[in-house]
Write a protein that holds these residues in place. Structure first.
Motif, PDB file in Angstrom:
ATOM      1  N   HIS A  37      -5.316  -4.314  -0.843  1.00 49.18           N
ATOM      2  CA  HIS A  37      -6.023  -4.245  -2.120  1.00 49.18           C
ATOM      3  C   HIS A  37      -7.062  -5.363  -2.252  1.00 49.18           C
ATOM      4  O   HIS A  37      -7.613  -5.560  -3.335  1.00 49.18           O
ATOM      5  CB  HIS A  37      -5.020  -4.319  -3.272  1.00 49.18           C
ATOM      6  N   TRP A  97       0.867  -1.186   0.000  1.00 47.85           N
ATOM      7  CA  TRP A  97       0.000   0.000   0.000  1.00 47.85           C
ATOM      8  C   TRP A  97       0.899   1.229   0.000  1.00 47.85           C
ATOM      9  O   TRP A  97       1.603   1.499   0.967  1.00 47.85           O
ATOM     10  CB  TRP A  97      -0.903   0.012   1.229  1.00 47.85           C
ATOM     11  N   GLY A 116      -7.060   2.043   2.501  1.00 50.52           N
ATOM     12  CA  GLY A 116      -6.783   0.647   2.165  1.00 50.52           C
ATOM     13  C   GLY A 116      -7.523  -0.348   3.033  1.00 50.52           C
ATOM     14  O   GLY A 116      -7.774  -0.125   4.217  1.00 50.52           O
TER      15      GLY A 116
END
Length: 416
Positions: free
Chosen positions: A139, A115, A170
Motif C-alpha cells: 500500500h 495485501w 499492489g
C-alpha cells in the motif's frame, strides 16, 4: 547451435567493472555485505560466491532447516552476516521476521496492512543498510527499522504523500538505499521518483511527474553513466532514468507494449540496458543504448518475460518467455536482441553463481543448470513444491540456497 561462447568460463564480470571499463555504464552495488537487497549486491541476480556444488545428488542438496509461519507472500529473503530477513502477510498485517543463519527466530514486527486483494501476500523484499532495514508494503508504506531489534525509526506513506494510485496487484517495489538516501518510485502526480534521508525520513527531492505515468511491478537499479549515478526504473508508460543526486529526469523512453502490465527489474548487460514488459496479449524485451544524458532503443524482440526476471552474463540475457519469437528458457544476445531457446522446462525465476544457473520453475521444481553448446544441461533437481505460483526468487548467500514458498522458508547447503 548457440552462438560462440567460452562455455567453461561464464562469469559475472559486467557487475564488477575494472579500471578499463570506467567509461562503460556500470552497476552501483550496495555498501552492505552478502545478499542485502532484492536480487543481491548489485540487484542483478548474480552471486560472486565460489566453491559451490557443480551438480546435486539425487533429491537435491542437503536441507539445513525449514521454518513455517512467516506469512503468505512472494517476496524473497535478504541475508546479511548472521541475519535473515523476510516479509509475509499474516491476517490483517504485513509481518517482517528476522532469523539467524541457522533458522532461529530473532524478532517479528509489522509494516502496516497486508495485501488481501488479488493474489494475496507480501510483495517486496527488505533492503539492508548500515544496521537498518527499509521496506515498502503493498500500500506504499515505507518504513525504516532497526535490524537488531525490529524497532521502527520512521515511516511514510508514499502513495498519500505524492498523490499516487495503487496498482492492480499492489505496490511491489523493493527500495534502493545508497549513501545517505533511500529511493523509491511512487509515480504519482506530485513525484515520479523520490529520495528520503535514510536516518530521519525527511524528504530530499521529488522528480517532476510524468503525465499519466503509474507505477509498475519492477524495482529500480542504480548505474554509473559518465559522471552521474542514475536510478533506472520502468512504469506503466515509460522507462526512465533519474539523477540520484538531485532528482532530475535525465531521459525517458516509451514502453514497447502499449498494454503493458508487468515490468521486470532493469538489467545492465554488455554496456546496454535490457528491459522487458508484458501483458496478456503481448510482450517485449528491448535493448537501450546509453549516452551520458540520453538513451535510445537499439532493438526489440517479441518475448513475454514476466516476474521471473532476467539476468545478464557475458553479454547475454537469460530468462523464461511464455510467448513470442522463442518460448521456454531463452538466451538473448545483448548486442542484437536475437533470442535462442536453451531449455523447454517450465518457466520461472533464476539467479547465477559459480558457473551455474539456479532456475526455479513456477510449478515448484528447483533445478541447477549448466550452459553448454546445446543449451542448458540439468545438473540437479529437487521438488520444492507441487503446485503453482512459486514466484519468490531464489537467494544464494554464504553457501546456502534460500527458497520461499507461501509461508515457508527453506535453507539448503550448496557448498562443495
Amino acid at each position: 547451435m548457440i552462438g560462440f561462447v567460452c562455455w567453461g568460463a561464464l562469469t559475472a564480470a559486467a557487475a564488477l567493472p575494472t579500471a578499463a571499463q570506467e567509461s562503460t555504464p556500470s552497476l552501483v552495488g550496495s555498501a552492505a555485505p552478502d545478499w542485502p537487497q532484492w536480487r543481491g549486491p548489485h540487484r542483478d541476480g548474480i552471486s560472486a560466491e565460489t566453491g559451490l556444488l557443480q551438480s546435486w545428488p539425487e533429491g537435491g542438496p542437503k536441507l539445513l532447516w525449514k521454518v513455517s509461519g512467516i506469512g503468505q507472500g512472494y517476496s524473497s529473503p535478504i541475508v546479511v552476516a548472521d541475519g535473515v530477513y523476510i516479509t509475509g502477510d499474516q491476517d490483517q498485517e504485513l509481518a517482517i521476521s528476522a532469523f539467524t543463519l541457522d533458522g532461529q527466530p530473532r524478532w517479528k514486527t509489522t509494516n502496516g496492512e497486508s495485501w488481501r486483494n488479488s493474489y494475496p501476500g507480501a510483495r517486496s523484499s527488505c533492503t539492508y543498510d548500515d544496521g537498518r532495514l527499509y521496506h515498502m508494503n503493498a500500500h506504499g508504506r515505507l518504513t525504516c527499522l532497526d535490524a537488531a531489534t525490529g524497532d521502527e525509526a520512521w515511516a511514510v506513506n508514499l502513495l498519500e504523500q505524492y498523490d499516487a494510485n495503487n496498482i492492480m496487484w499492489g505496490i511491489s517495489e523493493s527500495v534502493v538505499v545508497h549513501g545517505d538516501r533511500v529511493f523509491a518510485t511512487p509515480a504519482g502526480a506530485k513525484g515520479l521518483m523520490v529520495a528520503y534521508d535514510k536516518r530521519t525520513g525527511a524528504a530530499i527531492w521529488a522528480t517532476a511527474a510524468l503525465d499519466g505515468e503509474q507505477a509498475s511491478y519492477s524495482s529500480p537499479i542504480l548505474i554509473r553513466v559518465g559522471n552521474r549515478q542514475l536510478l533506472v526504473n520502468g512504469g506503466l508508460k515509460y522507462v526512465f532514468a533519474v539523477d540520484s543526486e538531485n532528482g532530475d529526469l535525465v531521459w525517458q523512453l516509451p514502453q514497447v507494449d502499449p498494454k503493458n502490465t508487468v515490468n521486470t527489474t532493469p538489467v545492465l548487460c554488455g554496456g546496454r540496458l535490457l528491459l522487458t514488459n508484458s501483458s496478456r496479449g503481448y510482450g517485449a524485451a528491448f535493448g537501450v543504448q546509453l549516452g551520458d544524458d540520453s538513451a535510445s532503443r537499439a532493438w526489440t524482440s517479441e518475448l513475454s518475460i514476466s516476474h521471473g526476471g532476467t539476468i545478464g552474463v557475458d553479454g547475454r540475457l537469460y530468462a523464461s518467455s511464455s510467448r513470442g519469437e522463442v518460448r521456454g528458457w531463452v538466451m538473448i544476445d545483448a548486442a542484437t536482441g536475437k533470442p535462442t531457446q536453451v531449455s523447454d522446462l517450465d518457466g520461472g525465476s533464476l539467479i547465477f553463481a559459480d558457473g551455474r544457473f539456479y532456475c526455479l520453475t513456477s510449478p515448484g521444481l528447483m533445478t541447477l543448470q549448466e550452459l553448454t553448446e546445446a543449451g542448458f544441461r540439468t545438473a540437479g533437481t529437487f521438488r520444492l513444491a507441487d503446485g503453482k505460483d512459486v514466484w519468490a526468487h531464489p537467494v544464494l548467500c554464504q553457501g546456502r540456497l534460500f527458497l520461499r514458498y507461501r509461508d515457508t522458508l527453506s535453507c539448503y547447503d550448496v557448498r562443495r
